[in-house]
Design an enzyme around this catalytic site. Sequence first.
Site, PDB file in Angstrom:
ATOM      1  N   SER A  49       0.468  -1.270  -0.195  1.00 36.29           N
ATOM      2  CA  SER A  49      -0.307  -0.083  -0.021  1.00 36.29           C
ATOM      3  C   SER A  49       0.933   1.133  -0.510  1.00 36.29           C
ATOM      4  O   SER A  49       1.728   0.942   0.041  1.00 36.29           O
ATOM      5  CB  SER A  49      -0.864   0.202   1.405  1.00 36.29           C
ATOM      6  N   SER A  51       1.064   3.841   1.693  1.00 34.66           N
ATOM      7  CA  SER A  51       1.256   4.556   3.643  1.00 34.66           C
ATOM      8  C   SER A  51       1.659   5.484   3.473  1.00 34.66           C
ATOM      9  O   SER A  51       2.105   6.068   4.329  1.00 34.66           O
ATOM     10  CB  SER A  51      -0.054   3.902   4.319  1.00 34.66           C
ATOM     11  N   LYS A 112       4.399   1.730   9.704  1.00 37.96           N
ATOM     12  CA  LYS A 112       4.753   2.507  10.038  1.00 37.96           C
ATOM     13  C   LYS A 112       5.168   3.626  10.588  1.00 37.96           C
ATOM     14  O   LYS A 112       6.721   2.821  10.900  1.00 37.96           O
ATOM     15  CB  LYS A 112       2.804   3.120  10.777  1.00 37.96           C
ATOM     16  N   SER A 204      -3.886   7.044   4.767  1.00 35.02           N
ATOM     17  CA  SER A 204      -2.816   6.021   5.636  1.00 35.02           C
ATOM     18  C   SER A 204      -3.919   5.920   6.906  1.00 35.02           C
ATOM     19  O   SER A 204      -4.029   7.178   7.510  1.00 35.02           O
ATOM     20  CB  SER A 204      -1.574   6.796   6.474  1.00 35.02           C
TER      21      SER A 204
END
Length: 261
Positions: A49, A51, A112, A204
């Site tokens: 992804s 993010s 993250k 995100s």
Amino acid sequence: MSLKDGKVVTTSKKSQEGGFGEVLKVVVQALLIALVVRTFLFQPFNIPSGSLIPTLDIGDYLFVSKYSYGYSRYSFPFSPDVFSGRILASTPKRGDVAVFKFPKDTSKDYIKRVIGLPGDKIQLVESRLIINGQMVAREPTTKVMTRDQFGHDVEVPTYLETLPGGVTHQIIQINGDNGFYSNTPVYTVPPGNYFMMGDNRDNSTDSRVSPDQDGVGYVPFENFVGRAELIFFSIDDTAPVWEFWRWPTSIRWDRLLKPVR
């Protein structure tokens, strides 16, 4: 039985079995070494992804150091429930890019950036990050092309953000200063937990979103898997990695062996 120099040479069944046994032994040893390296040292991950764009892009493959934060049950395959907490623990630092188990479903791995430490107060006001009452410094940089949440190519502003402690990293804001999570309440990070955010601030699902809304919420220290260290391979997300004949034009050569910062 075989022919060598005009003579018949008999190959015994025992020697054939011995040869197969040696091959099997080498294979088992290689698998054990790979398991040890994956469990205790480095584990490969791929990024599905966007993010963490621009730090990590879709199609990046990276090594995550498993020893950086010590070991919890989630450090091991299948996450066996044999102990709680962490062994040889070393706490995450603000600015680390870390892989962790999604608190609501620990079968899923998320990645993250560590923004808030235990006890911190975190807030966003018009996209400006505020930590413990102090606005985090940021400087505008050149605009970049990326895809929004609908898959459209858009030009977006980027900033260099410097966190308390000195870690500087690049962020992007697809929706400017008034995105969906650009204005938040004050989050107080509980003891033993961390506040995680993506560098692609408007795309995100992170600690700004509560578990009740299928978000990350606060992440317990036990859920950390490791710290992202190095991009060892990167390929355009439109090209499946198994289509090796497309590699010459699809590999992002400038991202290979790039440290994660």
